[in-house]
Design a protein around this motif. Sequence first.
Motif, PDB file in Angstrom:
ATOM      1  N   ALA A  99      -1.956  -0.915  -3.828  1.00  0.00           N
ATOM      2  CA  ALA A  99      -3.110  -0.112  -3.424  1.00  0.00           C
ATOM      3  C   ALA A  99      -2.601   1.304  -3.149  1.00  0.00           C
ATOM      4  O   ALA A  99      -1.498   1.481  -2.622  1.00  0.00           O
ATOM      5  N   ALA A 137       0.243   2.419   5.593  1.00  0.00           N
ATOM      6  CA  ALA A 137       0.901   2.256   4.299  1.00  0.00           C
ATOM      7  C   ALA A 137       2.259   1.587   4.473  1.00  0.00           C
ATOM      8  O   ALA A 137       2.836   1.581   5.565  1.00  0.00           O
ATOM      9  N   ARG A 151       0.849  -1.192   0.000  1.00  0.00           N
ATOM     10  CA  ARG A 151       0.000   0.000   0.000  1.00  0.00           C
ATOM     11  C   ARG A 151       0.885   1.242   0.000  1.00  0.00           C
ATOM     12  O   ARG A 151       1.795   1.366   0.830  1.00  0.00           O
TER      13      ARG A 151
END
Length: 399
Positions: A33, A81, A6
Amino acid sequence: MLDGHRILLIIAGGIAAYKCLELIRLLRKAGAAVTPVLTAAGAEFVTPLSVAALAGEPVHDALFDLTAEAEMGHIELSRSADLVVVAPATADLMARLATGGANDLASTLLLATDKRVLLAPAMNVRMWLHPATQRNLATLAADGVLTVGPDEGEMACGEYGPGRMAEPAAILAAIEAAFGGAGPLAGRHALVTSGPTHEPIDPVRYIANRSSGRQGSAIAEALAARGARVTFVTGPASAPAPSGCSVVAVQSAAEMLAAVEAALPADVAVFAAAVADWRVATPSSSKIKKQAGVAAQTLELAENPDILRHVARLPTGRPRLVVGFAAETDDVVANATAKRLRKGCDWLLANDVNPSTGIMGGSENAVTLITGAGAETWPRMSKRATAEALADRIAEALA
């Protein structure tokens, strides 16, 4: 590929923000993502709707979102993240990150994160070259922040020089390199020096070597592409900084030595910088004036530290592989062989820069690799190809 990763993508204000739409597309195509954050200035260049449509996730743009902040949203965003990417990274946002400012969502996320940060700087050439920006860049590099670009070219303002944001494909490559985990040098730390050093005579003059920094930058990128974590220590070079590397900008040989020592330990150290052998013993604090009828100034020189020899002969903490460079104009193999022994490095790449070759400062090299086993002359090739060949040999040696 970035499957399962991410990316927290912070889009700051600048005309280059439009490139982030393509970057989002490339990231998602690679399997990542993307959580998008848009600053107030960034929203002047791209719309939240276009960013959200490509990311497939809502855009975050407010620090004081009551629903999100009830759950400490800025902490959650900054840590959920795997990598934080800022593109474009403006001079203002870099300055706030370097000094610990946190007055909006983007800067607060950067201060609250415990993940690595990758910046893609984009700004006017004068802003990029300003001493304040370069100081901030050095601070951020020392903090472990990665950078990709900027590139050199024509600006939206009409000026030309370094400051253009790296292209989306280059940023994607830097993101992939930041994760490592793949490639023959994964888990290895590489130290690369590059560019010239500037040794001050007075506030406006200096002693320097002819070096564009292209070879060092290419080597750093080639090592990063093979999975290495790369610390890139560079003098004031004209070549853009390499993608996916931690960049430390210096001016003098003394500053370069200090940066090299701070970057150790490393598995491999490649000394491609053209370090000035001498410096002015006592630089003038004001400009030296030329006066009619007065004899020319005599400059007292002092020897600079020999960075390659210092690291190659470290009793403890020496990199497993130490590689030096030598620019030679005559008796290339003989002089380079003697230099390797004198410096104590494992390998030495001798570059034939005799004026007849037309190579000095150009885009090609004529290299001979000197090792304990002898001399191996490589065909004349581009600096990029030289870097790729060297990186492959380093990977083999460290396997």
